[in-house]
Design a protein around this motif. Structure first.
Motif, PDB file in Angstrom:
ATOM      1  N   ALA A   1      -8.731  -2.082  -3.450  1.00  0.00           N
ATOM      2  CA  ALA A   1      -8.371  -1.492  -4.744  1.00  0.00           C
ATOM      3  C   ALA A   1      -7.099  -2.143  -5.288  1.00  0.00           C
ATOM      4  O   ALA A   1      -7.010  -2.474  -6.471  1.00  0.00           O
ATOM      5  N   ALA A   2      -6.122  -2.361  -4.409  1.00  0.00           N
ATOM      6  CA  ALA A   2      -4.874  -3.008  -4.843  1.00  0.00           C
ATOM      7  C   ALA A   2      -5.152  -4.453  -5.272  1.00  0.00           C
ATOM      8  O   ALA A   2      -4.608  -4.935  -6.277  1.00  0.00           O
TER       9      ALA A   2
ATOM     10  N   ARG B   1      -8.304   0.644   0.423  1.00  0.00           N
ATOM     11  CA  ARG B   1      -7.105   0.701  -0.424  1.00  0.00           C
ATOM     12  C   ARG B   1      -6.583  -0.709  -0.703  1.00  0.00           C
ATOM     13  O   ARG B   1      -6.110  -0.996  -1.802  1.00  0.00           O
TER      14      ARG B   1
ATOM     15  N   VAL C   1      -7.989  -5.779  -6.529  1.00  0.00           N
ATOM     16  CA  VAL C   1      -8.632  -5.884  -7.850  1.00  0.00           C
ATOM     17  C   VAL C   1      -7.693  -5.405  -8.947  1.00  0.00           C
ATOM     18  O   VAL C   1      -7.752  -5.880 -10.081  1.00  0.00           O
ATOM     19  N   ASP C   2      -6.790  -4.501  -8.603  1.00  0.00           N
ATOM     20  CA  ASP C   2      -5.831  -4.007  -9.577  1.00  0.00           C
ATOM     21  C   ASP C   2      -4.840  -5.104  -9.975  1.00  0.00           C
ATOM     22  O   ASP C   2      -4.437  -5.192 -11.140  1.00  0.00           O
TER      23      ASP C   2
ATOM     24  N   LEU D   1     -17.943   1.587  -0.722  1.00  0.00           N
ATOM     25  CA  LEU D   1     -16.589   1.472  -1.272  1.00  0.00           C
ATOM     26  C   LEU D   1     -16.337   2.543  -2.342  1.00  0.00           C
ATOM     27  O   LEU D   1     -15.260   3.153  -2.390  1.00  0.00           O
TER      28      LEU D   1
ATOM     29  N   LEU E   1     -13.351   5.321  -2.351  1.00  0.00           N
ATOM     30  CA  LEU E   1     -12.293   5.294  -3.357  1.00  0.00           C
ATOM     31  C   LEU E   1     -12.419   6.399  -4.401  1.00  0.00           C
ATOM     32  O   LEU E   1     -11.444   7.044  -4.746  1.00  0.00           O
TER      33      LEU E   1
ATOM     34  N   LEU F   1       0.817  -1.211   0.000  1.00  0.00           N
ATOM     35  CA  LEU F   1       0.000   0.000   0.000  1.00  0.00           C
ATOM     36  C   LEU F   1       0.851   1.262   0.000  1.00  0.00           C
ATOM     37  O   LEU F   1       0.448   2.291  -0.520  1.00  0.00           O
ATOM     38  N   GLU F   2       2.038   1.172   0.599  1.00  0.00           N
ATOM     39  CA  GLU F   2       2.856   2.380   0.675  1.00  0.00           C
ATOM     40  C   GLU F   2       3.811   2.558  -0.497  1.00  0.00           C
ATOM     41  O   GLU F   2       4.133   3.679  -0.870  1.00  0.00           O
TER      42      GLU F   2
END
Lengths: 187, 187
Positions: A106-107, A103, A109-110, A158, A162, A28-29
């Motif tokens: 999102a990561a 987040r 599904v990305d 969500l 986002l 995430l970072e």
């Protein structure tokens, strides 16, 4: 005395969890490219060899790190439908606030199209995540209407987090729950 | 004759668009780390120097590539509220099918915290993206209820595509629109 199963050794369980939490933090970072054995070992405070012992590839690490998301806490229904729906969506928001769940999703599904096996992890995380919500809606909606209600409630929260970049406040959660409850067909 | 403004030169406009489309393709297929001047120039069939002329940094490239998403086509309202809402959500699905808009949005929100200025791009893309939907809902919902309806409709479609891994079919779109329309308060 029989030898202990190393998978149940509390030290192993703790190491395991520390490493996966660190893998998700690094992701995430710093982005997915940063999730390497060396970087995750450094972030978790273990040796690279320890990380290799449990996860042979970075894809193994990513899959297990995302699997942790299925453990997000949920509301225990009390029987008051409106209050239960509000509390369950509020628990979703709390997991976003405290653990950046939005987040992480999102990561997830990305990365799903490019990491083998990640679609199965996503399906487990989503099925677990929706379980309480679907159970609450089961007595009041059927079939396609229940599925639409699940997507609109979970998706609405969500989406706000986002795409609008802010977690839904109490009024926004209540407005969604009340809209879905008003959408019930007259008996 | 006055010299032509190079920004309006159709060759420049075409180059510009080719490069940004290639940048988004590289991003979706290979991940954000792959979006470099060299890789994007190769994918677009231009020289690295040409890409540098227009975008000094890869963050400039990413911001402009995502800004293209604001150009996604929309439905032109006809005055039939239900049909217009269904058609607008169907246009959203078509952009997902044809241009992977859902995956581009997931990548956008994923990168927003780490790329300077990307939150502003996200806000433009989302405001443009919601404009038709919000306009359709304006006469029938007020304030927090309208915002909840926008989040539930757009969010429900996006959530299904990303978290369930399948685009909503016609029945799923109709079920969402009908639920939102049933949620109107009695006049």
């Amino acid at each position: 005395m029989a030898p202990r199963d190393p998978a149940l050794d509390p030290r192993v369980v703790r190491t395991h969890d520390d490493v996966l939490r660190a893998a998700l933090d690094v992701l995430l970072e710093e982005g997915p490219h940063a999730v390497t054995h060396q970087r995750v070992a450094d972030a978790a405070g273990y040796s690279k060899a320890t990380v290799y012992t449990h996860w042979r590839t970075r894809h193994d690490l990513l899959r297990d790190a995302f699997t942790r998301l299925a453990q997000a806490p949920h509301h225990t229904p009390t029987g008051d439908l409106r209050a239960d729906l509000v509390a369950e969506l509020t628990a979703f928001r709390t997991a976003m606030e405290e653990h950046r769940l939005h987040r992480a999703l999102a990561a997830l599904v990305d990365l799903t199209p490019t990491v083998p096996g990640l679609a199965e992890v996503r399906d487990v995380v989503v099925t677990e995540g929706e379980q309480v919500l679907r159970g609450l809606l089961e007595p009041v909606f059927e079939g396609a209407e229940r599925e639409a209600a699940v997507r609109m409630l979970a998706g609405g929260v969500l989406y706000g987090a986002l795409l609008h970049g802010r977690l839904p406040d109490d009024d926004a959660i209540a407005a969604s729950v009340d809209a879905v409850l008003r959408s019930r067909r007259e008996p």
